[in-house]
Design an enzyme around this catalytic site. Structure first.
Site, short mmCIF file in Angstrom:
data_model
loop_
_atom_site.label_atom_id
_atom_site.label_comp_id
_atom_site.label_asym_id
_atom_site.label_seq_id
_atom_site.Cartn_x
_atom_site.Cartn_y
_atom_site.Cartn_z
N SER A 177 0.84 -1.19 0.00
CA SER A 177 0.00 0.00 0.00
C SER A 177 0.88 1.24 0.00
O SER A 177 1.76 1.41 0.85
CB SER A 177 -0.91 0.00 1.24
OG SER A 177 -1.71 1.15 1.27
N GLY A 178 0.64 2.12 -0.97
CA GLY A 178 1.43 3.35 -1.07
C GLY A 178 2.61 3.24 -1.99
O GLY A 178 3.38 4.19 -2.12
N THR A 182 -1.87 2.17 -8.10
CA THR A 182 -2.97 2.85 -8.77
C THR A 182 -2.45 3.85 -9.79
O THR A 182 -2.99 3.97 -10.90
CB THR A 182 -3.86 3.56 -7.73
OG1 THR A 182 -4.36 2.59 -6.81
CG2 THR A 182 -5.03 4.26 -8.41
N ASN A 228 -0.93 5.36 3.05
CA ASN A 228 -1.19 5.93 1.73
C ASN A 228 -2.43 6.79 1.79
O ASN A 228 -3.46 6.38 2.33
CB ASN A 228 -1.38 4.79 0.71
CG ASN A 228 -1.53 5.30 -0.71
OD1 ASN A 228 -1.40 6.49 -0.96
ND2 ASN A 228 -1.81 4.40 -1.62
N SER A 231 -5.24 5.06 -1.01
CA SER A 231 -5.02 3.62 -1.07
C SER A 231 -6.24 2.93 -1.69
O SER A 231 -7.38 3.16 -1.28
CB SER A 231 -4.77 3.07 0.33
OG SER A 231 -4.64 1.67 0.31
N SER A 232 -5.98 2.08 -2.67
CA SER A 232 -7.07 1.30 -3.27
C SER A 232 -7.49 0.22 -2.29
O SER A 232 -6.68 -0.60 -1.88
CB SER A 232 -6.61 0.65 -4.59
OG SER A 232 -6.33 1.63 -5.56
N GLY A 458 -1.59 -4.83 -2.32
CA GLY A 458 -0.27 -5.36 -2.03
C GLY A 458 -0.29 -6.17 -0.75
O GLY A 458 -1.30 -6.24 -0.03
N GLU A 460 0.01 -7.20 2.96
CA GLU A 460 -0.27 -6.38 4.15
C GLU A 460 0.09 -7.14 5.41
O GLU A 460 -0.28 -8.33 5.56
CB GLU A 460 -1.75 -5.97 4.20
CG GLU A 460 -2.13 -5.00 3.09
CD GLU A 460 -3.56 -4.49 3.23
OE1 GLU A 460 -3.91 -3.56 2.50
OE2 GLU A 460 -4.31 -5.03 4.08
#
Length: 1265
Positions: A177-178, A182, A228, A231-232, A458, A460
């Site tokens: 994430s981050g 995206t 992020n 974040s998606s 991603g 986690e």
């Protein structure tokens, strides 16, 4: 801070062993392009693979394919990069060396790096300006080796392969994430939309819709997290569909694993989905009135995490972008209103609070909130309150229907039911939006190919990891497994197919971890979860305990460890501990029947449409769990995150090392290095590097006559690469170790300079060397050209005035016609003259003179004057000294039309009389040294209308009615010139009247100085010995092409027809060149018109494409490409020269538009004089002369312009009365999770003399003398 993108070419056929592989339409094989994103302070995400478009071994090129491009010299001036752009070239392969290389490139704003065909990207957390249209165009149609690593290279590879090989493509984006996943997906869509072409409105509409999905799905599917800001919180697989021409005709989105738990709770300093804050902050007044909307701080679901604002995010502007995206997608105003109604329902559901009664059951604290929610849902308020506080239980006896009970819920159970309803509404709303987007983007025509883009969570690892993290990490585990399998499988298959010998390498296969999670026999984690949910479905706590017991059988797996209410899984990215509490309930992912009954009773058709699948009470089949719905996808793109603080300057090496380790970058490099670091098809190899071998190239042209494979061998030999470092396959050349294919950097910049392939470095140097040679030759050419120009200018300067003066002087001889003796100095061969103009009127002649002035009671005496002749009059100017300066004034102006004749004596004196019409002033008597020039100018200006009278005496009118005669007497005692006294001029004898000007004196013989400046110019010309000559230029050959392609053959060169046998001597033809018209030509003013096969004579050639020709005695301009030379016939034996003809009578020599000026060297009037001299020329200048000719070229015919051809709501459901908006304060914060010119005419004046002919005649005459 930078993201890692890996590109690699892989192919999987239908029925591949990899589970969950996305199936494309038809039977096309799909190529996978992997992108890995790295977070500099986060754990590294996964790698993604993609390979730059290259020639495939077995796929024949399409007939009529584009010709292979010739080498471009501009490629030699690429920006030098820091570190190693391809990490297969690292000398030391370790996690530390990989991290060091990534860090050096990241600090130098080089965020992309390759591992062979894999691209790694590290998130910069700032705008580097590398996604502009100019940058995008640099990657269009480029091979991976031609441009620096970039995510556009992945997109270009996918698009090129799709068009070139007619195969479906897929790009996988993954990372923590981050890390920038995206953003990478957006850039890929940006690139494909920009390069895919298509001018049709429907194609452009699809492009706009594809790009509009980004802001729309970001608003509904992205949120701020601790790592992020955008974040998606869902996985997305976008398929862009193309027609046979490579134009987008449709698209489809598949949604994965929306984190719907975020709707009802977030951890501190995180936020709910963006749309809630956009809606509550930027909604219109009408929406606020319709939905009772308030600020985000007044809703529990948006304020529970105490984070309402996010740096660099403007919710108001983003809401405008969301509305615009809805409009582009095609959502109607009614559909948009219903979407916002659902959001309002969710926000108000969060504000329902439950209080505990004395019996422990739950009661709604404020029924005004439920009343307003019932209004929004168009349902009964009492039913809503009942569903939220009670649950209907049904008992069964022996399969028969039993009793039904209303079981009251406690506050915790009621809160869970409320949150379940909120999550269900939002999840189904999101699914409906995705489905609605797919309806709008459905294909407009036949679909030939597809490019898929997968943007997934991603890996986690949090402090509290539950079912959501298990699903996300399982998907990443499957992606990593597929990535390793495809990478190694492709590598091994290629070596076998190309018959290359290599040593296999061991690597970690995470299939054992995937089996631990997904296997059914023996049961894995998901199978144990499903069993626990089935056996203890009524009590979540009992189901969790059942799951704890079932995990005991997994303890034999070395990657699993049971820890009571927790269990640990050793993932490829690290060890993760999961909490079992609540897992079974999340896995069931089902709503109670009461809630479905409530939705079914609603009068709002939209809310019923987003719940299309309702459970069948009579069905005994177990509904699918959340674990069952997970679909692992093989399309990944990994990106690396440089730090946790989203800082553009911070690089956390420890976090990067962790990401490098679990991404398996080291293993990937070893796999590439164990084989061959570089490989390419023979044709591509020769096309790129043929310049490096003298055997395969000459002056940039490809000259190899053998096949492409032998050309590769010759290139590698000539470049000095050892034989044991490369192998020739069946269709490709393979180069092994990077140490032998690169040049080491110099010692002074060892740590910063990019190490490139030796072949690439030599190719760059080739362009620099060729540029230096061209520059050197160009400079020598200009030196030679300037020196030649100086010599021509010097010769012209020494001769141009004399040549023009010769014409005027000869005309003067004809005027005198042997009637007047000549002064010796006027016959000198080197006399030259120059004149100028004064004032606005052009001056044709000016000179010093003397005017015979008569005074009362005294004899006439000569007085100094100045003569200025213009085109209309003769001006007599007098000068007087006043105050130490000379002042000039006009004494007399004699119009030319008043001059009837000019009287001169037959002796060598310089006196002359202008016989004018009767005037009070009488006829002027003048003494002028340049009398011949003056007479010539007056005759020219009056078209020879003035008579020239030559006699022993001269008569003039002293006054109007008084005549006077001046006699001329020879007196040898006069030492110089002549003497006037008492109407008599005494003058010594002169040259005979028939004298002509003497020829110019011979120039002093000088030594010809050759031009030898510059290294490429040699004295005496090129050497005669064979050693000094360059090698013979070989014939250029077409570049090699893949088998099956159409060779491009150069058109045959037409051979000149053989010369016929010489004909017998024919009649002599004129020396002028004659041309025959190939086409008819209709000329305009100043142009020559002719028909096809007409013959014209050439008068003058001009470099601009227009020639002066003569036809039937008329001259005009004609285009040279309409003419062809008429061969001359052989000349007969020369005849005896004819006797000399009589001299023709004198006529004006200059054209009507020519002007000749004379001026004496000592003039001090307003017309400034100038004496010219040239050192060493041997010339003595008595005066100066200049001929100025002003003529306009014939008018230019404008080519006619061609005219282009002519071209060619859903009804709103009836709502009950709106209740008042609840005024209850915000509930207390609780715990939660957070773009044929016309031919120009010659400018030479008409009538200009042929300088070359004159100079040739003069040289011949000088040689004869």
């Amino acid at each position: 801070m930078a993201a890692c993108t890996v590109q690699h070419e892989v192919r999987t056929s239908n029925g591949s062993g990899a589970s969950g592989v996305l199936k494309s339409q038809g039977d096309y094989r799909r190529r996978f392009h992997f992108i890995n994103c790295i977070d500099p302070q986060l754990k590294p995400p996964q790698m993604a693979v993609s390979k730059k478009a290259g020639k495939k071994a077995a796929a024949p090129a399409k007939a009529g394919a584009t010709k292979v491009a010739k080498a471009d010299w501009k490629e030699g001036f690429k920006k030098k990069q820091v570190g190693v752009s391809d990490m297969t070239l690292l000398t030391t392969i370790s996690n530390e060396s990989i991290n060091d290389n990534l860090q050096k490139r990241w600090l130098n704003a080089e965020i992309y790096t390759y591992i062979g065909g894999v691209l790694i990207s590290v998130n910069p957390f700032r705008d580097l300006g590398i996604y502009t249209d100019d940058v995008l165009q640099k990657y269009k149609g480029k091979n991976r080796l031609e441009v620096p690593p970039h995510v556009f290279g992945i997109a270009e590879s996918a698009y090129y392969n799709m068009n070139a090989y007619h195969e479906n493509q897929c790009v996988i984006i993954s990372g923590e994430s981050g890390a920038g996943k995206t953003e990478a997906a957006k850039r890929i869509m940006q690139y494909i939309a920009a390069v895919s072409g298509g001018q049709d409105n429907s194609i452009q509409e699809i492009k706009d819709m594809v790009l509009a999905t980004n802001p729309l799905l970001e608003s509904f599917g992205c949120a701020k997290t601790l790592r992020n800001n955008n974040s998606s919180r869902h996985g997305k697989y976008l398929e862009i569909m193309f027609n046979a021409q490579g134009e987008p005709v449709g698209a489809q989105i598949t949604n994965y694993l929306l984190e719907k738990g975020r709707v009802v709770g977030q951890v501190e300093n995180e936020r709910n989905f963006h749309i809630f804050y956009q809606f509550t902050k930027a909604a219109s007044d009408e929406q606020r009135e319709q939905f009772g909307l308030q600020g985000p701080e007044l809703y529990a679901y948006t304020s529970i995490s105490k984070c309402l604002e996010v740096q660099n995010i403007n919710d108001t502007e983003d809401f405008v972008a969301t509305l615009n995206a809805m409009r582009i997608i095609g959502l109607t105003a009614n559909e948009q209103s219903e979407i916002f109604r659902m959001l309002a329902i969710i926000l108000w559901l969060g504000n329902i609070q439950f209080e505990e009664m004395d019996d422990g059951n739950a009661r709604i604290a404020d029924t005004d909130v439920t009343d307003f929610i019932a209004y929004l849902m168009d349902t009964d308020s009492a039913m809503l309150q009942k569903v939220l506080t009670t649950r209907v239980m049904e008992t069964q006896r022996g399969g028969r229907r039993g009793s039904i009970y209303d079981v009251p819920l406690n506050p915790a159970q009621a809160t869970a039911g409320r949150d379940a309803l909120s999550k269900a509404i939002y999840n189904n709303l999101f699914e409906w939006i995705v489905s609605r987007i797919n309806v709008s983007m459905k294909p407009r025509s036949t679909v030939s190919h597809v490019i898929g883009i997968l943007d997934i969570f991603g890996f986690e690892i949090f402090e509290d990891n539950s079912f959501e993290q298990l699903c996300i990490n399982y998907v990443n585990e499957k992606l990593q497994q597929i990535f390793i399998e495809l990478t190694l499988k492709t590598e091994q298959e290629e070596y076998v197919r190309e018959q290359i010998q290599w040593s296999p390498i061991k690597y970690f296969n995470n299939k054992v971890v995937c089996d631990l999670i997904e296997e059914r026999k023996p049961p894995g984690i998901f199978a144990a979860l499903n069993d626990a949910c089935a056996t203890a479905h009524a009590d979540p706590a009992a189901a969790d305990n059942s799951f704890v017991q079932r995990t005991a059988i997994l303890s034999s797996n070395p990657h699993f460890e049971a820890r009571g209410a927790q269990f640990l899984v050793r993932h490829y990215a690290g060890d993760v501990t999961y909490n079992i509490a609540g897992m079974t309930d999340k896995n069931k992912d089902a709503l109670i029947k009461d809630i479905f009954d409530l939705i079914g009773s609603s009068g709002n058709q939209f809310i019923q449409s987003i719940f299309p699948d309702r459970p069948d009470p009579s069905s005994k089949k177990r509904p699918p769990t959340a674990g069952d719905r997970i679909k692992p996808n093989p399309h990944t793109s990994e990106r690396l995150k440089p730090n946790q603080n989203r800082s553009p300057t911070e690089y956390d090496s420890k976090a990067i090392l962790h990401q490098i380790k679990y991404l398996g970058l080291q293993e990937n490099i070893r796999v590439r290095r164990a084989g061959f670091a570089y490989r390419n098809t023979f044709e591509k190899m020769v096309e790129r590097f043929y310049l490096l071998s003298p055997s395969t190239s000459y002056a940039g042209e490809y000259t190899w006559t053998g096949d492409a494979k032998s050309g590769c061998v010759q290139i590698l030999k000539d470049t000095g690469i050892p034989k044991d470092e490369w192998q020739m396959g069946v269709t490709k050349a393979f180069i092994k170790n990077p140490e032998t294919v690169r040049l080491s950097p110099s010692s002074h910049d060892h740590n910063n300079r990019t190490q490139l392939f030796a072949l690439e470095t030599m190719r760059d140097r080739y362009w620099h060397n060729m540029a230096s040679r061209i520059q050197r030759a160009w400079r020598n050419y200009w030196r030679y050209k300037n020196e030649c120009a100086k010599r021509i200018q010097r010769f012209w300067k020494n001769n141009k005035e004399g040549l023009e003066y010769a014409k005027i002087r000869d005309y003067g001889h004809q005027i005198l016609a042997g009637r007047k003796e000549r002064r010796r100095f006027s016959l000198l061969g080197y006399r030259r003259f120059m004149a100028c103009g004064i004032g606005a009127e052009e001056v044709n002649f000016s000179s010093k003179a003397q005017l015979l002035v008569s005074k009362a009671f005294r004899s006439s005496k000569p007085s100094p004057r100045f003569l200025v002749v213009t085109s209309k009059a003769v001006h007599i100017v007098i000068g007087a000294e006043k105050g130490g300066s000379t002042h000039f004034s006009l004494e007399r102006k004699i119009p030319l039309i008043t001059i009837k004749s000019i009287s001169l004596s037959n002796l060598r004196d310089d006196w002359m009389v202008f016989n004018c019409n009767a005037s009070e002033e009488g006829d002027p008597v003048l003494h002028c040294y340049f009398k011949t020039e003056l007479v010539v100018q007056l005759l020219r200006l009056t078209q020879a209308s003035i008579n020239v009278c030559i006699a022993p005496t001269v008569e003039y009118a002293k006054k109007k009615d008084k005549k006077q005669v001046i006699s001329f007497v020879k007196d040898e005692t006069i030492p110089r010139d002549d003497v006037y006294k008492s109407h008599a001029v005494r003058v010594p004898s002169g040259e005979p009247p028939n004298s002509v000007s003497r020829p110019p004196p011979k120039r002093k013989a000088g030594t010809v100085r050759p031009i030898t400046q510059g290294k490429l110019l040699r004295a005496g010309g090129p050497p005669n010995n064979a050693k000094g000559t360059s090698r013979t230029k070989p014939a250029a050959q077409p570049l090699p092409r893949k088998p099956g392609t159409d060779a491009i053959v150069a058109p045959p060169v037409a051979k000149a027809p053989s010369s016929p046998a010489p004909a017998p001597p024919a009649q002599e033809e004129p020396a002028v060149e004659r041309y025959r018209a190939k086409f008819a030509f209709e000329g305009q003013e100043g142009e020559m018109s002719f028909k096809k096969d007409d013959v014209v004579e050439l008068v003058e050639k001009d470099e601009n494409g227009w020639w002066l020709v003569r036809k039937d005695g008329q001259e005009g301009w004609a285009p040279n490409n309409y003419l062809e030379l008429v061969p001359r016939k052989p000349k007969s034996a020369p005849l005896a020269p004819p006797p000399p003809a009589r001299r023709p009578p004198p006529s004006a020599p200059a054209a009507a538009n020519a002007t000749v000026h004379f001026q004496e060297h000592a003039i001090t009037t307003a017309c400034s004089s100038q004496r010219l001299s040239e050192t060493g020329s041997g010339l003595s200048w008595c005066g100066s002369f200049e001929l100025c000719i002003a003529a306009k070229p014939p008018p230019i015919a404008t080519k006619p312009k061609q005219t282009p051809p002519q071209v060619a709501a859903k009804p709103t459901p009836k709502q009950p009365g709106k209740p008042p908006i609840p005024s209850a304060p915000r509930p207390p914060v609780g715990n939660g999770s957070a773009p044929k010119a016309a031919v120009s005419r010659p400018t030479a004046p008409a009538g200009q003399m042929d300088l070359a002919a004159v100079l040739a005649k003069r040289a011949q005459r000088m040689a004869d003398d």
